[in-house]
Design a protein around this motif. Structure first.
Motif, PDB file in Angstrom:
ATOM      1  N   LEU A   1       0.819  -1.212   0.000  1.00 33.54           N
ATOM      2  CA  LEU A   1       0.000   0.000   0.000  1.00 33.54           C
ATOM      3  C   LEU A   1       0.853   1.262   0.000  1.00 33.54           C
ATOM      4  N   TYR A   2       1.946   1.259   0.734  1.00 34.70           N
ATOM      5  CA  TYR A   2       2.834   2.415   0.731  1.00 34.70           C
ATOM      6  C   TYR A   2       3.352   2.683  -0.685  1.00 34.70           C
ATOM      7  N   SER A   3       3.832   1.620  -1.331  1.00 35.80           N
ATOM      8  CA  SER A   3       4.367   1.801  -2.683  1.00 35.80           C
ATOM      9  C   SER A   3       3.246   2.116  -3.666  1.00 35.80           C
ATOM     10  N   GLY A   4       2.062   1.546  -3.421  1.00 35.15           N
ATOM     11  CA  GLY A   4       0.937   1.800  -4.322  1.00 35.15           C
ATOM     12  C   GLY A   4       0.498   3.247  -4.312  1.00 35.15           C
ATOM     13  N   ILE A   5       0.448   3.855  -3.124  1.00 33.10           N
ATOM     14  CA  ILE A   5       0.053   5.262  -3.054  1.00 33.10           C
ATOM     15  C   ILE A   5       1.095   6.146  -3.738  1.00 33.10           C
ATOM     16  N   LYS A   6       2.354   5.782  -3.603  1.00 28.27           N
ATOM     17  CA  LYS A   6       3.402   6.535  -4.303  1.00 28.27           C
ATOM     18  C   LYS A   6       3.265   6.399  -5.819  1.00 28.27           C
ATOM     19  N   THR A   7       2.844   5.222  -6.272  1.00 23.87           N
ATOM     20  CA  THR A   7       2.725   4.971  -7.709  1.00 23.87           C
ATOM     21  C   THR A   7       1.481   5.616  -8.302  1.00 23.87           C
TER      22      THR A   7
ATOM     23  N   THR B   1      -3.593   8.613  -5.657  1.00 30.94           N
ATOM     24  CA  THR B   1      -4.984   9.061  -5.740  1.00 30.94           C
ATOM     25  C   THR B   1      -5.660   9.018  -4.383  1.00 30.94           C
ATOM     26  N   HIS B   2      -6.701   9.842  -4.246  1.00 33.89           N
ATOM     27  CA  HIS B   2      -7.471   9.867  -3.008  1.00 33.89           C
ATOM     28  C   HIS B   2      -8.273   8.578  -2.837  1.00 33.89           C
ATOM     29  N   THR B   3      -8.668   7.955  -3.944  1.00 34.94           N
ATOM     30  CA  THR B   3      -9.447   6.721  -3.862  1.00 34.94           C
ATOM     31  C   THR B   3      -8.597   5.594  -3.273  1.00 34.94           C
ATOM     32  N   LEU B   4      -7.344   5.520  -3.698  1.00 31.74           N
ATOM     33  CA  LEU B   4      -6.471   4.471  -3.161  1.00 31.74           C
ATOM     34  C   LEU B   4      -6.135   4.750  -1.692  1.00 31.74           C
ATOM     35  N   LEU B   5      -5.953   6.019  -1.349  1.00 23.94           N
ATOM     36  CA  LEU B   5      -5.690   6.352   0.054  1.00 23.94           C
ATOM     37  C   LEU B   5      -6.851   5.906   0.935  1.00 23.94           C
ATOM     38  N   SER B   6      -8.069   6.187   0.511  1.00 27.78           N
ATOM     39  CA  SER B   6      -9.239   5.794   1.298  1.00 27.78           C
ATOM     40  C   SER B   6      -9.300   4.278   1.449  1.00 27.78           C
ATOM     41  N   LYS B   7      -8.980   3.573   0.369  1.00 29.13           N
ATOM     42  CA  LYS B   7      -8.984   2.114   0.430  1.00 29.13           C
ATOM     43  C   LYS B   7      -7.895   1.611   1.373  1.00 29.13           C
ATOM     44  N   ALA B   8      -6.733   2.227   1.312  1.00 25.74           N
ATOM     45  CA  ALA B   8      -5.619   1.815   2.172  1.00 25.74           C
ATOM     46  C   ALA B   8      -5.963   2.023   3.643  1.00 25.74           C
TER      47      ALA B   8
ATOM     48  N   LEU C   1      -0.012   7.064   5.878  1.00 30.73           N
ATOM     49  CA  LEU C   1      -0.591   6.972   4.538  1.00 30.73           C
ATOM     50  C   LEU C   1      -0.969   8.361   4.015  1.00 30.73           C
ATOM     51  N   GLU C   2      -1.545   9.191   4.904  1.00 26.84           N
ATOM     52  CA  GLU C   2      -1.921  10.544   4.498  1.00 26.84           C
ATOM     53  C   GLU C   2      -0.689  11.363   4.107  1.00 26.84           C
ATOM     54  N   LEU C   3       0.363  11.226   4.873  1.00 31.85           N
ATOM     55  CA  LEU C   3       1.599  11.968   4.565  1.00 31.85           C
ATOM     56  C   LEU C   3       2.166  11.569   3.211  1.00 31.85           C
ATOM     57  N   ILE C   4       2.067  10.290   2.866  1.00 33.12           N
ATOM     58  CA  ILE C   4       2.584   9.832   1.576  1.00 33.12           C
ATOM     59  C   ILE C   4       1.816  10.500   0.444  1.00 33.12           C
ATOM     60  N   LEU C   5       0.479  10.486   0.511  1.00 28.64           N
ATOM     61  CA  LEU C   5      -0.298  11.095  -0.567  1.00 28.64           C
ATOM     62  C   LEU C   5      -0.057  12.601  -0.630  1.00 28.64           C
ATOM     63  N   GLU C   6       0.041  13.247   0.534  1.00 29.18           N
ATOM     64  CA  GLU C   6       0.297  14.698   0.528  1.00 29.18           C
ATOM     65  C   GLU C   6       1.614  15.010  -0.161  1.00 29.18           C
ATOM     66  N   SER C   7       2.611  14.155   0.018  1.00 30.39           N
ATOM     67  CA  SER C   7       3.908  14.387  -0.615  1.00 30.39           C
ATOM     68  C   SER C   7       3.877  14.098  -2.110  1.00 30.39           C
ATOM     69  N   VAL C   8       2.934  13.251  -2.529  1.00 29.23           N
ATOM     70  CA  VAL C   8       2.866  12.835  -3.941  1.00 29.23           C
ATOM     71  C   VAL C   8       1.998  13.772  -4.768  1.00 29.23           C
TER      72      VAL C   8
ATOM     73  N   HIS D   1      -0.802  17.101  -4.241  1.00 28.15           N
ATOM     74  CA  HIS D   1      -1.676  18.018  -3.526  1.00 28.15           C
ATOM     75  C   HIS D   1      -3.078  18.015  -4.136  1.00 28.15           C
ATOM     76  N   TYR D   2      -3.156  17.765  -5.421  1.00 27.07           N
ATOM     77  CA  TYR D   2      -4.448  17.731  -6.111  1.00 27.07           C
ATOM     78  C   TYR D   2      -5.346  16.649  -5.502  1.00 27.07           C
ATOM     79  N   TYR D   3      -4.822  15.429  -5.400  1.00 24.96           N
ATOM     80  CA  TYR D   3      -5.625  14.331  -4.862  1.00 24.96           C
ATOM     81  C   TYR D   3      -5.755  14.408  -3.343  1.00 24.96           C
ATOM     82  N   TYR D   4      -4.742  14.970  -2.672  1.00 18.99           N
ATOM     83  CA  TYR D   4      -4.852  15.108  -1.229  1.00 18.99           C
ATOM     84  C   TYR D   4      -5.948  16.105  -0.869  1.00 18.99           C
ATOM     85  N   LEU D   5      -6.089  17.157  -1.672  1.00 16.60           N
ATOM     86  CA  LEU D   5      -7.179  18.105  -1.457  1.00 16.60           C
ATOM     87  C   LEU D   5      -8.531  17.410  -1.645  1.00 16.60           C
ATOM     88  N   LYS D   6      -8.643  16.589  -2.679  1.00 17.71           N
ATOM     89  CA  LYS D   6      -9.881  15.842  -2.895  1.00 17.71           C
ATOM     90  C   LYS D   6     -10.187  14.939  -1.688  1.00 17.71           C
TER      91      LYS D   6
END
Length: 384
Positions: free
Chosen positions: A235-241, A244-251, A262-269, A271-276
């Protein structure tokens, strides 16, 4: 006589520059041929195949395309006549003609006749499905059927799970959705380990997120989790790849104890999807802070935020819409003027004094922009 008239269509260069007119003309002669195909089935089929080949050759020359209207030839109506002709043939002759037709269409480099898949129900009747299924299975085994994925979709209801597995294991590469269908079929057959192995191999061979899709990745993770495997690293590598916000929610649903990381990973990857994500779970104050602080957010996302939450953050909304108006005033054209009027309407709701000042400034400094002034005149507001 009809054949000669059809040939004349292919020599009429003016007609070949008008795709719609050409289609109407060739359909007319195709309908005339329908009166003869019962008596001359082989000759009629040859004429139709010849017409298709001529059309492809002509498209290669740059014709059958209206440059002024940017319209290409699609051939849907003519193709439907050919499909009706095929439907009139006995099954054996039908399948022989259809195979020639499909091999010809598959060789074309243009997008004409793309509606072929939806016409299989015209060609084959319900009573022919069992015989067609047998023929399809034979040809799949020999890898000798064009449009195999079309036929799979058409015959899917007639296939049992074992047959679906057999076919899908050979054609999944033809359509991304078929890979997911193969996985579901394996699970239905109580073969989850085979499903996981298939997905793992597919992921190794196609690591790009555009090929091994997010839906495939989520299915892989779900299967591994159901089997008791550790999925945190995946999941960590998946969010980096995928980012998306959908994958974060699933994770977070799968490993809720690791939500902060998990939230920090998406925020670093992204901002568009983290805002969503933040808006989706109603953490609006954090979303607002991201909009204000971020140097990575696109203009569209910022605009969407302030048009949705302008009442909650009036000072920042006033600043944003005022700055947007300033930027748009650098350009002329109705698209920019409409953006200005739209911004003024929001500004009026959070800072009517500022809105009135901007309107006075526009009327004074930009009075030569008649379309903009006319739009201002139509703005319904007693303040102005």
């Amino acid at each position: 006589k009809i054949t000669r008239q059809i040939e004349q269509l292919f020599e009429d260069e003016e007609l070949l520059n008008e795709p719609a007119d050409f289609e109407a003309s060739i359909v007319e002669y195709g309908e005339k041929l329908s009166a003869f195909w019962a008596r001359f089935p082989e000759e009629t089929g040859d004429i139709f195949l010849h017409c298709l080949k001529r059309i492809d050759d002509i498209e290669e020359e740059g014709l059958l395309y209206n440059h002024y209207r940017d319209r290409s030839y699609d051939g849907d109506s003519f193709l439907e006549i050919i499909q009706r002709y095929a439907a009139s043939l006995p099954f054996q002759e039908k399948t022989q003609f259809v195979l020639k037709l499909e091999r010809l269409l598959e060789s074309f480099s243009h997008s004409s006749f793309y509606s072929y898949e939806s016409g299989l129900n015209i060609i084959f009747s319900d009573v022919e499905i069992p015989a067609l299924k047998s023929l399809f299975m034979e040809r799949v085994a020999k890898n000798d059927t064009p449009y195999q994925h079309f036929y799979y979709r058409f015959l899917s209801d007639a296939l049992d799970d074992e047959e679906k597995e057999y076919v899908l294991s050979r054609i999944y590469h033809m359509d991304k959705s078929l890979s997911l269908e193969l996985v579901d079929t394996l699970v239905q057959l109580q073969k989850p380990l085979e499903a996981i192995r298939f997905l793992e191999e597919l992921r190794r061979a196609n690591p790009d997120s555009r090929t091994f899709s997010e839906s495939l990745f989520i299915r892989l993770i779900e299967l591994k989790a159901a089997g008791g495997s550790t999925i945190k690293a995946d999941l960590y590598s998946g969010i980096k790849t995928y980012g998306t916000h959908t994958l974060l929610s699933k994770a977070i649903q799968l490993i809720p104890e690791h939500k902060p990381e998990l939230e920090l990973i998406l925020e670093s990857v992204s901002h568009y999807y983290y805002l969503k994500y933040l808006i989706g779970i109603n953490r609006i104050d954090e979303a607002h802070k991201l909009v204000i602080d971020s140097k990575k957010l696109d203009e569209h996302s910022i605009h969407q935020f302030f048009t949705a939450y302008f009442k909650d953050y009036p000072e920042d909304a006033s600043r944003y819409f005022s700055q947007l108006i300033d930027r748009e005033l650098d350009y002329t054209g109705d698209r920019h003027y409409e953006s200005i009027i739209d911004s003024l309407q929001y500004l009026l709701k959070v800072d009517p004094t500022k809105a009135a000042q901007i309107v006075v400034m526009i009327r004074t400094d930009y009075k030569r922009r008649r379309n903009l002034i006319a739009m201002l005149d139509n703005l319904k507001s007693h303040t102005f």
